[in-house]
Design a protein around this motif. Sequence first.
Motif, PDB file in Angstrom:
ATOM      1  N   LYS A   1      10.616  20.295  -1.882  1.00  0.00           N
ATOM      2  CA  LYS A   1      11.965  19.837  -0.964  1.00  0.00           C
ATOM      3  C   LYS A   1      11.492  18.850   0.120  1.00  0.00           C
ATOM      4  O   LYS A   1      12.102  18.091   0.678  1.00  0.00           O
ATOM      5  CB  LYS A   1      12.681  21.037  -0.649  1.00  0.00           C
ATOM      6  CG  LYS A   1      13.352  21.691  -1.933  1.00  0.00           C
ATOM      7  CD  LYS A   1      13.867  23.235  -1.288  1.00  0.00           C
ATOM      8  CE  LYS A   1      14.360  23.804  -2.441  1.00  0.00           C
ATOM      9  NZ  LYS A   1      14.853  25.245  -1.994  1.00  0.00           N
ATOM     10  N   GLN A   2      10.220  19.310   0.850  1.00  0.00           N
ATOM     11  CA  GLN A   2       9.915  18.825   1.815  1.00  0.00           C
ATOM     12  C   GLN A   2       9.033  17.657   1.760  1.00  0.00           C
ATOM     13  O   GLN A   2       8.965  16.603   2.647  1.00  0.00           O
ATOM     14  CB  GLN A   2       8.866  19.934   2.680  1.00  0.00           C
ATOM     15  CG  GLN A   2       9.529  21.163   3.285  1.00  0.00           C
ATOM     16  CD  GLN A   2       8.354  21.937   3.764  1.00  0.00           C
ATOM     17  OE1 GLN A   2       7.295  22.003   3.479  1.00  0.00           O
ATOM     18  NE2 GLN A   2       9.103  22.785   4.992  1.00  0.00           N
ATOM     19  N   PHE A   3       8.469  17.244   0.578  1.00  0.00           N
ATOM     20  CA  PHE A   3       7.761  15.872   0.505  1.00  0.00           C
ATOM     21  C   PHE A   3       8.446  14.815   0.762  1.00  0.00           C
ATOM     22  O   PHE A   3       7.904  13.592   1.569  1.00  0.00           O
ATOM     23  CB  PHE A   3       6.927  15.868  -0.892  1.00  0.00           C
ATOM     24  CG  PHE A   3       6.035  14.701  -1.032  1.00  0.00           C
ATOM     25  CD1 PHE A   3       4.822  14.839  -0.464  1.00  0.00           C
ATOM     26  CD2 PHE A   3       6.597  13.786  -1.457  1.00  0.00           C
ATOM     27  CE1 PHE A   3       3.939  13.662  -0.407  1.00  0.00           C
ATOM     28  CE2 PHE A   3       5.812  12.538  -1.508  1.00  0.00           C
ATOM     29  CZ  PHE A   3       4.548  12.487  -1.151  1.00  0.00           C
ATOM     30  N   PRO A   4       9.528  14.575   0.149  1.00  0.00           N
ATOM     31  CA  PRO A   4      10.372  13.446   0.653  1.00  0.00           C
ATOM     32  C   PRO A   4      10.944  13.413   2.158  1.00  0.00           C
ATOM     33  O   PRO A   4      11.327  12.077   2.583  1.00  0.00           O
ATOM     34  CB  PRO A   4      11.810  13.638  -0.272  1.00  0.00           C
ATOM     35  CG  PRO A   4      11.420  14.678  -1.472  1.00  0.00           C
ATOM     36  CD  PRO A   4      10.316  15.447  -0.635  1.00  0.00           C
ATOM     37  N   MET A   5      10.840  14.202   2.774  1.00  0.00           N
ATOM     38  CA  MET A   5      11.001  14.399   4.130  1.00  0.00           C
ATOM     39  C   MET A   5      10.004  13.994   5.255  1.00  0.00           C
ATOM     40  O   MET A   5      10.097  13.883   6.299  1.00  0.00           O
ATOM     41  CB  MET A   5      11.765  15.576   4.678  1.00  0.00           C
ATOM     42  CG  MET A   5      13.245  15.931   3.916  1.00  0.00           C
ATOM     43  SD  MET A   5      13.987  17.307   4.581  1.00  0.00           S
ATOM     44  CE  MET A   5      12.763  18.663   3.777  1.00  0.00           C
ATOM     45  N   LEU A   6       8.517  13.955   4.613  1.00  0.00           N
ATOM     46  CA  LEU A   6       7.673  13.717   5.226  1.00  0.00           C
ATOM     47  C   LEU A   6       7.960  12.327   5.718  1.00  0.00           C
ATOM     48  O   LEU A   6       8.459  11.426   5.079  1.00  0.00           O
ATOM     49  CB  LEU A   6       6.177  13.849   4.681  1.00  0.00           C
ATOM     50  CG  LEU A   6       6.020  15.083   4.140  1.00  0.00           C
ATOM     51  CD1 LEU A   6       4.524  15.043   3.286  1.00  0.00           C
ATOM     52  CD2 LEU A   6       5.852  16.212   5.300  1.00  0.00           C
TER      53      LEU A   6
ATOM     54  N   MET B   1       5.115  26.296  -4.926  1.00  0.00           N
ATOM     55  CA  MET B   1       5.146  25.026  -4.340  1.00  0.00           C
ATOM     56  C   MET B   1       6.794  24.493  -4.022  1.00  0.00           C
ATOM     57  O   MET B   1       7.062  23.273  -3.991  1.00  0.00           O
ATOM     58  CB  MET B   1       4.441  23.943  -5.132  1.00  0.00           C
ATOM     59  CG  MET B   1       3.165  23.942  -5.486  1.00  0.00           C
ATOM     60  SD  MET B   1       2.249  23.560  -3.945  1.00  0.00           S
ATOM     61  CE  MET B   1       2.573  21.853  -3.784  1.00  0.00           C
ATOM     62  N   SER B   2       7.773  25.417  -4.390  1.00  0.00           N
ATOM     63  CA  SER B   2       9.052  25.073  -4.271  1.00  0.00           C
ATOM     64  C   SER B   2       9.473  24.543  -2.986  1.00  0.00           C
ATOM     65  O   SER B   2      10.348  23.468  -2.900  1.00  0.00           O
ATOM     66  CB  SER B   2       9.962  26.535  -4.390  1.00  0.00           C
ATOM     67  OG  SER B   2       9.707  27.313  -3.398  1.00  0.00           O
ATOM     68  N   SER B   3       8.947  24.968  -1.862  1.00  0.00           N
ATOM     69  CA  SER B   3       9.316  24.432  -0.584  1.00  0.00           C
ATOM     70  C   SER B   3       8.730  23.247  -0.425  1.00  0.00           C
ATOM     71  O   SER B   3       9.280  22.065   0.112  1.00  0.00           O
ATOM     72  CB  SER B   3       8.845  25.340   0.723  1.00  0.00           C
ATOM     73  OG  SER B   3       9.465  26.847   0.673  1.00  0.00           O
ATOM     74  N   ASP B   4       7.252  22.737  -0.864  1.00  0.00           N
ATOM     75  CA  ASP B   4       6.792  21.493  -0.857  1.00  0.00           C
ATOM     76  C   ASP B   4       7.460  20.410  -1.830  1.00  0.00           C
ATOM     77  O   ASP B   4       7.690  19.358  -1.134  1.00  0.00           O
ATOM     78  CB  ASP B   4       5.316  21.757  -1.274  1.00  0.00           C
ATOM     79  CG  ASP B   4       4.413  22.496  -0.691  1.00  0.00           C
ATOM     80  OD1 ASP B   4       4.801  23.889  -0.183  1.00  0.00           O
ATOM     81  OD2 ASP B   4       3.262  22.091  -0.265  1.00  0.00           O
TER      82      ASP B   4
ATOM     83  N   VAL C   1       3.354  24.035   3.267  1.00  0.00           N
ATOM     84  CA  VAL C   1       2.616  25.304   3.615  1.00  0.00           C
ATOM     85  C   VAL C   1       2.202  25.688   2.114  1.00  0.00           C
ATOM     86  O   VAL C   1       1.006  26.143   2.282  1.00  0.00           O
ATOM     87  CB  VAL C   1       3.682  26.449   4.015  1.00  0.00           C
ATOM     88  CG1 VAL C   1       2.851  27.649   4.167  1.00  0.00           C
ATOM     89  CG2 VAL C   1       4.104  25.782   5.413  1.00  0.00           C
ATOM     90  N   GLY C   2       2.683  25.249   1.036  1.00  0.00           N
ATOM     91  CA  GLY C   2       2.058  25.700  -0.321  1.00  0.00           C
ATOM     92  C   GLY C   2       0.935  24.828  -0.337  1.00  0.00           C
ATOM     93  O   GLY C   2      -0.258  25.414  -0.889  1.00  0.00           O
TER      94      GLY C   2
END
Length: 347
Positions: free
Chosen positions: A66-71, A61-64, A208-209
Amino acid sequence: MQDTLLKKAKTMEPRFPNQTSKVFGGESSGILNWNDIKYPHWYKMYKRLVGNYWQADEINMSSDVKQFPMLTEAEQDAYLKIIGLLSTLDAPQTRTALLLSLYATDPSVQSIMAVIAQQEAVHNESYSYVLSSVVSLKEQDEAFQLGRKDSVLLKRNERLIAGYNQFVEDPSVGNILKTLVYTSLLEGLFFYSGFAFFYNLARDHKMVGTSTMISYINRDELEHGRFISELFRATLAEYPEYNTEAFIDWVYHEFRLSVDLESEWSAYVLKDVDGIDLEEMQGYIKYRANKMLRMLGLSEIYPDHTENPMKWIRAYVDNFDGTKTDFFEQKSRQYTKTSDLNGFDDL
């Protein structure tokens, strides 16, 4: 017609044969010999289910994180609400599978339902896992409270909850059949606008995770839906007095109501999400309803929706066959352990 009340199956009854006379309300010793079960192809279903073993923390879930705040705000809101929805539906499935097994006099059904119950427990754990990866404990708790507080979600789940609770209070053949219908709706219809949301994010290389985890759950639910539909058909065949026009009309009525409720929910939770066409989503929900009705041995009720209008979902998981690898190459979507099924005579 008076409904037949069922008793919990005895753990052992040596005076009865190993092969049951009926899946519910039958006579069986309680001894499971997979070479001597009433519906031999259910062994293959059991093998497919146990081959689907996975654990939530296997997913990176490492990429998720980082990405969640950018949604977008709409995407974050939908993400949390849909996880809340999925957890609301999967939590009672563990208990419902176990309850069904208590009244099953077919030991093969008891074993299959035990595997399904375990997988539903993993699904529910996975929702806690993904939320703990991307949001605070307070936000996690708020998402898990939605099933108790969100008015649209409460309305959507009302009939399902009432049906499940009726089975608990009155374990009759009629209520077993109705519970199997509600379970079919849950496994084959109620999850799917939520699944589509996560797959839509993955199309844009987002979360993607989470999408990979959802595809694992999706695959399990497809298998669950397949077995539940078989169990429904077997039970109805064994109790033909329940196979009435009134009961079949009830099934169609519940499907139509469920399609309306799922469409209302998807419009509510996905209305501001880019990449999701709500009209297309409503068509997809009707397509799923038709598919589940066919699996139950019934006729389609939406003749204009026999084809999947959201074919891009097939890149993730929308069938039982073939290896599906997402284009991010994170991990194969086909996670079933490979092994040849032994023939029944070779066990």
